[in-house]
Design an enzyme around this catalytic site. Structure first.
Site, PDB file in Angstrom:
ATOM      1  N   HIS A 120       0.870  -1.185   0.000  1.00 21.43           N
ATOM      2  CA  HIS A 120       0.000   0.000   0.000  1.00 21.43           C
ATOM      3  C   HIS A 120       0.906   1.234   0.000  1.00 21.43           C
ATOM      4  O   HIS A 120       2.025   1.185   0.502  1.00 21.43           O
ATOM      5  CB  HIS A 120      -0.828  -0.052   1.294  1.00 21.43           C
ATOM      6  CG  HIS A 120      -1.868   1.008   1.417  1.00 21.43           C
ATOM      7  ND1 HIS A 120      -1.584   2.276   1.854  1.00 21.43           N
ATOM      8  CD2 HIS A 120      -3.204   0.983   1.189  1.00 21.43           C
ATOM      9  CE1 HIS A 120      -2.697   2.978   1.892  1.00 21.43           C
ATOM     10  NE2 HIS A 120      -3.699   2.221   1.495  1.00 21.43           N
ATOM     11  N   ASP A 197       3.392  -4.355   7.898  1.00 22.55           N
ATOM     12  CA  ASP A 197       2.148  -3.606   7.749  1.00 22.55           C
ATOM     13  C   ASP A 197       1.015  -4.588   8.052  1.00 22.55           C
ATOM     14  O   ASP A 197       0.701  -5.465   7.238  1.00 22.55           O
ATOM     15  CB  ASP A 197       2.056  -3.049   6.325  1.00 22.55           C
ATOM     16  CG  ASP A 197       0.746  -2.308   6.093  1.00 22.55           C
ATOM     17  OD1 ASP A 197      -0.125  -2.341   6.988  1.00 22.55           O
ATOM     18  OD2 ASP A 197       0.586  -1.707   5.018  1.00 22.55           O
ATOM     19  N   GLN A 200      -4.149  -5.078   7.113  1.00 19.85           N
ATOM     20  CA  GLN A 200      -5.158  -6.031   6.634  1.00 19.85           C
ATOM     21  C   GLN A 200      -5.043  -7.392   7.308  1.00 19.85           C
ATOM     22  O   GLN A 200      -5.811  -8.300   7.003  1.00 19.85           O
ATOM     23  CB  GLN A 200      -5.032  -6.210   5.104  1.00 19.85           C
ATOM     24  CG  GLN A 200      -5.251  -4.945   4.304  1.00 19.85           C
ATOM     25  CD  GLN A 200      -6.700  -4.429   4.353  1.00 19.85           C
ATOM     26  OE1 GLN A 200      -7.610  -5.119   4.834  1.00 19.85           O
ATOM     27  NE2 GLN A 200      -6.910  -3.224   3.874  1.00 19.85           N
ATOM     28  N   LYS A 223     -10.285  -0.609  10.683  1.00 16.47           N
ATOM     29  CA  LYS A 223     -10.476  -1.805   9.847  1.00 16.47           C
ATOM     30  C   LYS A 223     -10.803  -3.021  10.710  1.00 16.47           C
ATOM     31  O   LYS A 223     -10.858  -4.151  10.217  1.00 16.47           O
ATOM     32  CB  LYS A 223      -9.222  -2.076   9.020  1.00 16.47           C
ATOM     33  CG  LYS A 223      -8.945  -0.997   7.962  1.00 16.47           C
ATOM     34  CD  LYS A 223      -7.753  -1.379   7.136  1.00 16.47           C
ATOM     35  CE  LYS A 223      -7.149  -0.221   6.376  1.00 16.47           C
ATOM     36  NZ  LYS A 223      -7.956   0.289   5.292  1.00 16.47           N
ATOM     37  N   CYS A 362      -4.870   2.536  -3.615  1.00 13.50           N
ATOM     38  CA  CYS A 362      -3.635   3.097  -3.022  1.00 13.50           C
ATOM     39  C   CYS A 362      -2.465   2.132  -3.201  1.00 13.50           C
ATOM     40  O   CYS A 362      -1.657   1.939  -2.278  1.00 13.50           O
ATOM     41  CB  CYS A 362      -3.825   3.437  -1.547  1.00 13.50           C
ATOM     42  SG  CYS A 362      -5.143   4.601  -1.264  1.00 13.50           S
TER      43      CYS A 362
HETATM   44  N1  C6P Z   1      -6.253   0.435   2.827  1.00 10.56           N
HETATM   45  C1  C6P Z   1      -8.123   0.054   1.343  1.00 10.56           C
HETATM   46  O1  C6P Z   1      -9.256   0.292   0.910  1.00 10.56           O
HETATM   47  P1  C6P Z   1      -5.050   3.816   6.947  1.00 10.56           P
HETATM   48  O2  C6P Z   1      -5.617   4.582   5.791  1.00 10.56           O
HETATM   49  O3  C6P Z   1      -3.876   4.521   7.553  1.00 10.56           O
HETATM   50  O4  C6P Z   1      -6.072   3.394   7.931  1.00 10.56           O
HETATM   51  O5  C6P Z   1      -4.495   2.436   6.354  1.00 10.56           O
HETATM   52  C2  C6P Z   1      -3.487   2.467   5.373  1.00 10.56           C
HETATM   53  C3  C6P Z   1      -3.236   1.096   4.846  1.00 10.56           C
HETATM   54  C4  C6P Z   1      -1.985   0.548   5.045  1.00 10.56           C
HETATM   55  N2  C6P Z   1      -1.715  -0.696   4.619  1.00 10.56           N
HETATM   56  C5  C6P Z   1      -2.625  -1.452   4.009  1.00 10.56           C
HETATM   57  C6  C6P Z   1      -2.263  -2.843   3.591  1.00 10.56           C
HETATM   58  C7  C6P Z   1      -3.907  -0.949   3.783  1.00 10.56           C
HETATM   59  O6  C6P Z   1      -4.813  -1.712   3.187  1.00 10.56           O
HETATM   60  C8  C6P Z   1      -4.223   0.366   4.192  1.00 10.56           C
HETATM   61  C9  C6P Z   1      -5.568   0.965   3.926  1.00 10.56           C
HETATM   62  C10 C6P Z   1      -7.601   0.858   2.506  1.00 10.56           C
HETATM   63  O7  C6P Z   1      -7.421  -0.831   0.854  1.00 10.56           O
HETATM   64  C11 C6P Z   1      -7.735   2.331   2.257  1.00 10.56           C
HETATM   65  S1  C6P Z   1      -6.711   2.898   0.954  1.00 10.56           S
END
Ligand code: C6P
Length: 406
Positions: A120, A197, A200, A223, A362
């Site tokens: 991401h 990371d 997910q 999430k 993203c």
């Molecule tokens: N992915 C998706 O729809 P934030 O925005 O900081 O809560 O999470 C960022 C982020 C970091 N790593 C991974 C693997 C992610 O999937 C995400 C967030 C969302 O896929 C929003 S772009």
């Protein structure tokens, strides 16, 4: 839908465009059960004050809510100590904290940062910027044809020059589960620090940071049933202690003089300014809820829904699926409908009450690697049902005729 889940998540009973909601955008954010909403209201209704600052009872109560939540997160992740849990706004802020506090201060020209092509942007752009600022090189592990990280590719890219390996545990586009434990062991052999990371993974599978031997792990509360605006950075105490603060200001200091400051101990050193105590209360309630459901059940439901969706979508000749041959995949399907832009697909599905995400998710370098500008993504959580998948498939079957292509 399992009646208990339906009762706990009133929003899932709502209608969108006159149709019952099939919420399939859980990788973007999950819905919140009533117990989480109640915990936030309970905090603001009964204990709200600025934590750590006041000596009066209400402030002490707020501090307790906040620090209890930290202890719960530490226990949830199997961290060695609550001092290793830093509250942030989200996974993005946690990853930036690592990049700017650890990366900027420990890398130099000739060093390498290794990430995968499936990252991401939050685990990619900060490393690009740190590489540029320090003269380090940013390298990529590419996926093999079946969508996995191959052992040969890892061996080729991981060298004594690798100082940081930053890798997602589960890809938000392909749902691939990376074997982070094996990767971390290999990275430690060459002396690299391992950043995971967990945005997910933490909501979907049990994560034990000590078992993984992750040096850092980042995730977002929203999430995993919690409110937006609360995230977590786990870091090994020894490494965090040696890092300089990321943000500076109130509550992160020990003593401030006109020209110099000494900093507070962990975790306060990394928590400048008034924190999101209501969010921490919500995260704590979310962990309770997830434990009640149990990760065995969460994983089982999500794997079944994913397999069912893949099997049904494979029957549609004009649907192209991505990453579906991978050995270990959970929680989502990514696809395109031939000759139809993903945004049109998502709009047509929305009219049928089916909420999915369309776009680059993203992860633009991954999109380029897949040869796509954008894809559609349906992502599941334990409260989804086979009926949600059927409605997804039924709606996809109407797309080409709505677009006058069939
Ligand atoms: N992915 C998706 O729809 P934030 O925005 O900081 O809560 O999470 C960022 C982020 C970091 N790593 C991974 C693997 C992610 O999937 C995400 C967030 C969302 O896929 C929003 S772009």
């Amino acid at each position: 839908m399992d009646k208990n889940f339906l009762n706990a998540f009133p929003i899932l009973r709502s209608k969108m465009n006159g149709q019952p909601l099939a919420y399939l955008d859980n990788a973007a954010t999950t819905q919140k059960p009533e117990s989480v909403v109640r915990s936030i209201c309970g905090y603001y209704g009964g204990c709200n004050a600025n934590p750590h600052r006041g000596v009066y009872e209400l402030s002490v109560k707020a501090t307790k809510v906040y620090e209890d939540a930290r202890r719960k997160v530490a226990d949830f992740l199997h961290a060695g100590s609550p001092k290793e849990i830093i509250f942030t706004k989200n996974a993005t802020e946690s990853l930036n904290l690592i990049a700017y506090s650890y990366g900027l201060n420990n890398l130099r020209g000739g060093d390498e940062i290794l990430i995968t092509i499936a990252e991401h942007h939050s685990n990619l752009v900060p490393w690009q910027r740190v590489a540029r600022a320090t003269g380090a090189t940013l390298n990529y592990i590419y996926l093999s044809a079946d969508g996995n990280l191959s052992a040969e590719e890892i061996e080729k890219k991981l060298t004594r020059r690798t100082k940081i390996l930053a890798v997602t545990q589960i890809s938000n586009v392909l749902g691939l589960v990376n074997d982070v434990k094996t990767l971390a062991a290999r990275a430690h052999e060459v002396g690299a620090v391992v950043v995971v990371d967990g945005a997910q993974s933490v909501p979907h599978i049990p994560v034990d940071v000590q078992d993984l031997d992750a040096d850092f792990l980042a995730f977002s509360g929203h999430k995993m049933l919690s409110p937006m605006g609360i995230g977590v950075l786990y870091g090994k105490k020894k490494i965090l202690e040696e890092m300089p603060p990321f943000l500076s200001g109130g509550d992160m200091i020990e003593y401030v003089e006109e020209q110099a400051t000494t900093f507070a101990e962990l975790p306060q050193k990394f928590e400048a300014g008034t924190q999101n105590v209501g969010g921490a209360a919500g995260l704590s309630a979310a962990i309770d809820y997830l434990r009640g459901v149990g990760f065995a059940q969460i994983e089982r439901i999500e794997r079944e829904l994913t397999a069912y969706a893949i099997a049904e979508l494979k029957k549609i000749p004009y649907v192209e699926l991505y990453g579906c041959e991978a050995e270990n995949k959970i929680g989502l399907v990514t696809f395109n409908v031939k000759d139809v832009h993903p945004h049109d697909v998502a709009t047509i599905l929305d009219a049928a009450g089916v909420a999915i995400r369309a776009g680059h998710h993203c992860a633009q370098p991954l999109m380029k690697f897949l040869g796509q500008n954008a894809t559609c993504r349906a992502s599941f959580y334990f409260y989804n049902t086979r009926r949600d998948v059927e409605r997804l498939v039924e709606a996809i079957q109407t797309v080409r005729s709505v677009m006058h292509l069939a």
